[in-house]
Design an enzyme around this catalytic site. Structure first.
Site, PDB file in Angstrom:
ATOM      1  N   CYS A  74      -2.156  -2.898   0.729  1.00 51.63           N
ATOM      2  CA  CYS A  74      -1.985  -2.561  -0.681  1.00 51.63           C
ATOM      3  C   CYS A  74      -2.513  -3.680  -1.575  1.00 51.63           C
ATOM      4  O   CYS A  74      -2.777  -4.790  -1.143  1.00 51.63           O
ATOM      5  CB  CYS A  74      -0.513  -2.323  -0.990  1.00 51.63           C
ATOM      6  SG  CYS A  74       0.155  -0.830  -0.229  1.00 51.63           S
ATOM      7  N   HIS A 134       0.951  -2.103  -6.408  1.00 52.53           N
ATOM      8  CA  HIS A 134       2.397  -2.142  -6.648  1.00 52.53           C
ATOM      9  C   HIS A 134       2.907  -3.562  -6.881  1.00 52.53           C
ATOM     10  O   HIS A 134       2.224  -4.548  -6.581  1.00 52.53           O
ATOM     11  CB  HIS A 134       3.160  -1.485  -5.499  1.00 52.53           C
ATOM     12  CG  HIS A 134       3.078  -2.212  -4.183  1.00 52.53           C
ATOM     13  ND1 HIS A 134       3.821  -3.324  -3.897  1.00 52.53           N
ATOM     14  CD2 HIS A 134       2.344  -1.951  -3.069  1.00 52.53           C
ATOM     15  CE1 HIS A 134       3.564  -3.740  -2.674  1.00 52.53           C
ATOM     16  NE2 HIS A 134       2.657  -2.914  -2.145  1.00 52.53           N
TER      17      HIS A 134
END
Length: 420
Positions: A361, A343
């Site tokens: 992430c 992301h």
């Protein structure tokens, strides 16, 4: 073919929709449930016919050396609506099968690819009497016909919920496994019967195998290598009314037909803090990344894009309390159930390429995140290497995270040596 590409002579697939649930980086997904749209007519497959083989009325064109028996047995009642017309034959080969309901209406269906039985095109109706006729023929053209009648059972009480993570008429990445979900999970003793009812046809042909997660809540189907670009996947999970163990029955049949698109892959290396993106074997972009900090490492393994959200909110306060966070995220692409994503992370641009600061992430710059989001398909492979944690099997669509030799061990049915 047993345990792998179980297709029928004819297969017609229908729409199945499966939206994904959301969790933020570091969050645990609580079930991997999906919602479904009603499918259209399926022409597909079932597995083993009801026990109690019986010889129904027989007609012969001559003194033919054919032995032919048909199931379900003559007059059998409470037959599961998943049943197919089974037969054993010697001295000839089954050439014609017909099935009609109580009103005399013909039921569509097809022979299994291995010729072991005939599968109705859709789940049979409850509390209905059916008549089946099977004809076998010798090489010289002589025939023998056997018939049977049976009555299906009524409505069942306990059901096994099912899901198919494939959308009709959608295009997926080359790493998209066929993913089937069961709730509750299927126990080992019951998996073979269920697996026989899960059919995949690929065009062009690429033989594959089903493999179960240890909990039995998911089964994956893949080939030895990633799918070829342009492949059509035609799938039917024919478990409607099928006994699934514990007095439960499959809730319904599910089917979909989908395409495989271009070969687009993302490889992230913790040593270089870079993501290398290839399309059809050529490098098309290199992006700096920041991975999970030491206390919350990213997982290493082969994953695929499972869901895409242009804008969302990651909220870990429910699980982490005061140590949690609530942050708006753009261009989020899920790669694990446990909450790891690729992301946009404008706050970590200075660390990208140098230091790991995320909660697990794969952080990329806003421009790289948008570029990736615009290019990727669900099912595109994402490989992460060199981190402090390993991807757990079943934490996402992890069919490609094990070797082929290990993957085939998860089949509930024997796998021919040619596919090992």
């Amino acid at each position: 073919m047993v345990g792998m590409r179980r297709s029928l002579v004819m297969v017609v697939a229908a729409v199945v929709l499966a939206p994904l649930a959301l969790a933020g980086c570091g969050d645990k997904k609580s079930g991997g449930t999906a919602a479904w749209a009603e499918p259209g007519a399926d022409a597909s497959a079932s597995a083993g016919a009801a026990p109690g083989a019986s010889q129904g009325p027989v007609t012969e064109s001559a003194d033919v050396p054919i032995n032919l028996t048909v199931t379900p047995a003559v007059g059998k009642k409470d037959v599961p609506v998943s049943s197919e017309v089974g037969f054993t034959v010697s001295g000839g080969k089954v050439t014609t099968v017909s099935l009609t309901d109580a009103a005399g209406k013909a039921v569509a269906g097809a022979l299994r690819a291995d010729g072991s039985s005939w599968v109705p095109a859709a789940t049979l109706k409850a509390k209905t009497t059916y008549a089946a006729s099977v004809t076998a023929t010798t090489d010289s053209g002589l025939t023998k016909t056997a018939t049977t009648t049976f009555t299906t059972m009524g409505a069942v009480g306990k059901k096994t919920g099912t899901g198919l993570y494939l959308f009709d008429d959608h295009t997926y990445g080359v790493g998209m496994p066929v993913v089937v979900e069961f709730n509750p999970g299927i126990k080992k003793a019951d998996r073979a019967a269920v697996e026989k009812r899960m059919f995949v046809e690929t065009t062009p042909s690429q033989l594959g195998v089903w493999s179960w997660t240890s909990s039995g809540t998911q089964a994956y189907y893949r080939s030895k290598e990633y799918w070829q670009t342009g492949t059509t996947l035609k799938v039917r999970i024919a478990v409607g009314g099928l006994p699934t163990g514990g007095g439960r029955y499959g809730d319904r049949d599910r089917a979909a037909t989908a395409k495989i698109g271009r070969d687009f892959r993302m490889t992230v290396d913790n040593a270089t803090k870079k993501m290398v993106v290839t399309q059809d074997g050529k490098v098309v972009r290199t992006a700096l990344v920041s991975l999970g900090r030491k206390s919350k490492p990213s997982v290493s393994g082969t994953m695929v894009v499972m869901d895409k959200l242009a804008s969302t909110v990651f909220d870990t306060t429910d699980t982490d309390g005061a140590a949690g966070y609530k942050t708006k995220i753009e261009y989020a692409q899920r790669i694990t159930w446990s909450g790891q994503y690729v992301h946009s992370a404008p706050w970590s641009v200075g660390a990208q390429g140098h230091t790991n600061v995320s909660h697990g992430c794969v952080n990329v710059s806003p421009s790289n995140a948008q570029w990736l989001f615009d290019k990727t398909l669900i099912g595109d492979p994402v490989v992460v290497k060199g981190t402090g944690d390993k991807l757990a099997y079943g934490d996402g669509w992890t069919a490609w995270n094990v070797s082929w030799a290990e993957f085939v061990k998860g089949s509930a049915l024997p796998v021919p040596d040619s596919l090992k």
